[in-house]
Structure formats: C-alpha cells, structure tokens
Design a protein around this motif. Structure first.
Motif, PDB file in Angstrom:
ATOM      1  N   LEU A 158     116.611  44.800  69.303  1.00 49.24           N
ATOM      2  CA  LEU A 158     117.302  44.673  70.588  1.00 49.24           C
ATOM      3  C   LEU A 158     116.310  44.765  71.745  1.00 49.24           C
ATOM      4  N   LEU A 159     115.363  45.679  71.625  1.00 48.24           N
ATOM      5  CA  LEU A 159     114.381  45.861  72.695  1.00 48.24           C
ATOM      6  C   LEU A 159     113.480  44.640  72.860  1.00 48.24           C
ATOM      7  N   GLU A 160     113.253  43.906  71.777  1.00 47.78           N
ATOM      8  CA  GLU A 160     112.445  42.683  71.862  1.00 47.78           C
ATOM      9  C   GLU A 160     113.070  41.664  72.808  1.00 47.78           C
ATOM     10  N   LYS A 164     118.784  29.248  77.513  1.00 49.46           N
ATOM     11  CA  LYS A 164     120.144  29.787  77.516  1.00 49.46           C
ATOM     12  C   LYS A 164     120.294  30.841  76.429  1.00 49.46           C
ATOM     13  N   ALA A 165     119.728  30.577  75.256  1.00 48.76           N
ATOM     14  CA  ALA A 165     119.809  31.528  74.143  1.00 48.76           C
ATOM     15  C   ALA A 165     119.127  32.844  74.501  1.00 48.76           C
ATOM     16  N   ALA A 166     117.974  32.775  75.174  1.00 45.86           N
ATOM     17  CA  ALA A 166     117.252  33.992  75.556  1.00 45.86           C
ATOM     18  C   ALA A 166     118.029  34.807  76.586  1.00 45.86           C
ATOM     19  N   ILE A 167     118.710  34.108  77.497  1.00 44.17           N
ATOM     20  CA  ILE A 167     119.499  34.789  78.528  1.00 44.17           C
ATOM     21  C   ILE A 167     120.733  35.441  77.901  1.00 44.17           C
ATOM     22  N   ILE A 168     121.325  34.784  76.914  1.00 43.88           N
ATOM     23  CA  ILE A 168     122.456  35.374  76.186  1.00 43.88           C
ATOM     24  C   ILE A 168     121.989  36.603  75.408  1.00 43.88           C
ATOM     25  N   GLU A 169     120.821  36.480  74.782  1.00 39.83           N
ATOM     26  CA  GLU A 169     120.293  37.599  73.999  1.00 39.83           C
ATOM     27  C   GLU A 169     119.951  38.785  74.899  1.00 39.83           C
ATOM     28  N   LEU A 170     119.467  38.504  76.098  1.00 42.48           N
ATOM     29  CA  LEU A 170     119.192  39.566  77.071  1.00 42.48           C
ATOM     30  C   LEU A 170     120.470  40.345  77.366  1.00 42.48           C
ATOM     31  N   SER A 216     124.396  46.210  74.040  1.00 44.33           N
ATOM     32  CA  SER A 216     124.315  47.014  72.815  1.00 44.33           C
ATOM     33  C   SER A 216     123.519  48.296  73.038  1.00 44.33           C
ATOM     34  N   LEU A 217     122.402  48.183  73.765  1.00 42.67           N
ATOM     35  CA  LEU A 217     121.566  49.357  74.016  1.00 42.67           C
ATOM     36  C   LEU A 217     122.275  50.361  74.925  1.00 42.67           C
ATOM     37  N   PHE A 218     123.077  49.873  75.847  1.00 47.97           N
ATOM     38  CA  PHE A 218     123.857  50.769  76.698  1.00 47.97           C
ATOM     39  C   PHE A 218     124.881  51.540  75.871  1.00 47.97           C
ATOM     40  N   GLN A 219     125.541  50.861  74.959  1.00 49.38           N
ATOM     41  CA  GLN A 219     126.706  51.468  74.324  1.00 49.38           C
ATOM     42  C   GLN A 219     126.442  52.097  72.959  1.00 49.38           C
ATOM     43  N   ASN A 220     125.224  51.992  72.434  1.00 45.56           N
ATOM     44  CA  ASN A 220     125.027  52.531  71.089  1.00 45.56           C
ATOM     45  C   ASN A 220     124.770  54.040  71.069  1.00 45.56           C
ATOM     46  N   GLY A 221     124.671  54.655  72.240  1.00 45.39           N
ATOM     47  CA  GLY A 221     124.548  56.106  72.310  1.00 45.39           C
ATOM     48  C   GLY A 221     123.155  56.648  72.010  1.00 45.39           C
ATOM     49  N   GLU A 222     122.181  55.774  71.792  1.00 43.91           N
ATOM     50  CA  GLU A 222     120.826  56.235  71.474  1.00 43.91           C
ATOM     51  C   GLU A 222     119.945  56.412  72.718  1.00 43.91           C
ATOM     52  N   TYR A 223     120.454  56.027  73.861  1.00 42.09           N
ATOM     53  CA  TYR A 223     119.689  56.108  75.112  1.00 42.09           C
ATOM     54  C   TYR A 223     118.337  55.414  74.986  1.00 42.09           C
ATOM     55  N   ALA A 224     118.357  54.216  74.409  1.00 43.54           N
ATOM     56  CA  ALA A 224     117.118  53.486  74.146  1.00 43.54           C
ATOM     57  C   ALA A 224     116.862  52.346  75.132  1.00 43.54           C
ATOM     58  N   VAL A 246     115.653  50.103  78.066  1.00 46.15           N
ATOM     59  CA  VAL A 246     114.502  50.132  78.969  1.00 46.15           C
ATOM     60  C   VAL A 246     114.668  49.013  79.998  1.00 46.15           C
ATOM     61  N   PRO A 247     114.151  49.206  81.212  1.00 50.76           N
ATOM     62  CA  PRO A 247     114.178  48.109  82.181  1.00 50.76           C
ATOM     63  C   PRO A 247     113.279  46.964  81.717  1.00 50.76           C
ATOM     64  N   CYS A 248     113.699  45.754  81.969  1.00 50.77           N
ATOM     65  CA  CYS A 248     112.896  44.569  81.648  1.00 50.77           C
ATOM     66  C   CYS A 248     111.875  44.385  82.775  1.00 50.77           C
ATOM     67  N   ILE A 249     110.748  45.092  82.631  1.00 50.71           N
ATOM     68  CA  ILE A 249     109.683  45.033  83.635  1.00 50.71           C
ATOM     69  C   ILE A 249     108.354  44.758  82.922  1.00 50.71           C
ATOM     70  N   ALA A 250     107.321  44.470  83.697  1.00 49.27           N
ATOM     71  CA  ALA A 250     105.996  44.213  83.125  1.00 49.27           C
ATOM     72  C   ALA A 250     105.593  45.373  82.230  1.00 49.27           C
ATOM     73  N   ASP A 251     104.992  45.060  81.083  1.00 50.79           N
ATOM     74  CA  ASP A 251     104.707  46.104  80.099  1.00 50.79           C
ATOM     75  C   ASP A 251     103.420  46.869  80.416  1.00 50.79           C
TER      76      ASP A 251
END
Length: 197
Positions: free
Chosen positions: A6-8, A69-75, A81-89, A91-96
């Motif tokens: 998901l983070l990818e 379009k696929a990448a924007i949907i995946e974003l 999923s990351l918001f709602q899975n309860g793992e607090y995982a 991250v902001p999509c910012i420069a690494d």
C-alpha cells in the motif's frame, strides 16, 4: 494487500512521473494532501468522485494514459486502506529521504496546504470539531505557511531531525483526525457510507 504494498502506491516519485507524463504542473504532494484532508474530515469519497476531484485539481479534462489513471486510483485506494486499517501506517506522499531537505520540506508544506483544502472541500463546520482537531488544522496552516522557509532549508543534521519530527507530527495528526471523525473500523467500506453534506 500488505501495508508495504500500500505504501508503494504513495511513492512521491511515482506520482510525480504521472504528473510529468500528463503535463500537470501542480504538486503531487498537494494532491495527496487534498485526498487525506477530505477523507480525514469524515465524509465518504467514491472512486469516481476522487477521479473527478483529481482531474479538477490537475486542471485537465481526462487522463492521456491508462497507467496514469490506474496510479491515481491506486493512490486513493491505498490511502483509504492505510487510514482505516488501524495500523497508523499512513505517510504523506512527499519527496523521500534521498531528496534534499529543502525539497522534502517544500513538499511537506504543499501536502499540508492540500490537506487544509481537502478538509475544507469536505464541508465540515468548525464548530463540530474538537479543540484537538482545531489545533491540528492550525498547525497544518502554519506548516503550509513555511513553504518559503522550507525552500531555503540547508542540508544538515539539525534540520533533518526537525523536519523528520514535523513529518511524523503531520502523519500522526492526519490519522488522529480520521479516527476522530470516522472511528477506525478495520476493513470498513467508507466508499459506501453516506456523506455528511
């Protein structure tokens, strides 16, 4: 899907490449911030509505490439999923971390600006939010206002430590707002809940 996978989908360079291929001059960080702010405000967002929101943000009529379009949907899917899975995982999509501190700081400021815009678009009234949530929004406004300073930030250990702390604060605060407005129920389908407005 694993948290790592998901983070990818939230990789800044990935979304930046999409923006380049589509001729979009706006910031990928700001787009992700807008998505996070909208979702954190406690309203539902269907995939088709997200796609329309992304097109309007990018100021384009349609996606040239199916992969874009696929990448924007995946974003969208990964963020939700990351918001709602309860793992607090989330991250902001910012420069690494390989990028210069100034770029990381600038993209964080853009993300915070987008978050505020998304939160505002969701239509949540100020009087319905907690003092903690109000403080987070004020802090995000302050982070957004630091953009010019971030652009001048020099690479050194002190600045790196300060920025890392700020990114972690933004990350946790976004999830705190989401939890406050939604209640985190793992695997709940927030695309089908009724919006607040």
């Amino acid at each position: 899907m694993s948290t790592e996978r998901l983070l990818e989908a939230l990789d800044f360079d990935l979304i930046a490449d999409v923006f380049v291929s589509e001729g979009i001059t706006a910031s990928p960080a700001e787009l992700h911030g807008q998505l996070c702010g909208y979702l954190a405000a406690g309203v539902s967002l269907r995939e088709e509505d997200w796609l329309q929101m992304a097109l309007e943000f990018a100021d384009i009529e349609k996606w040239r490439e199916a992969a874009s379009k696929a990448a924007i949907i995946e974003l969208y899917q990964a963020t939700l999923s990351l918001f709602q899975n309860g793992e607090y995982a989330l991250v902001p999509c910012i420069a690494d971390e390989d990028a210069e501190i100034s770029q990381r700081g600038t993209t964080l400021a853009q993300w915070a600006h987008g978050f505020l815009a998304g939160y505002g678009l969701a239509g949540r009234k100020q009087e319905t939010i907690s003092d903690d949530a109000r403080q987070v929004l004020q802090d995000f406004a302050n982070i957004s206002g630091l953009r010019a300073d971030m652009e001048q930030m020099e690479d050194n250990n002190e600045n790196d430590a300060d920025l890392t702390e700020l990114i972690e604060y933004a990350r946790l605060s976004a999830m705190m707002l989401f939890s406050e407005h939604h209640g985190v129920v793992p695997d709940a389908d927030l695309t089908k809940q009724r919006p607040l407005h």
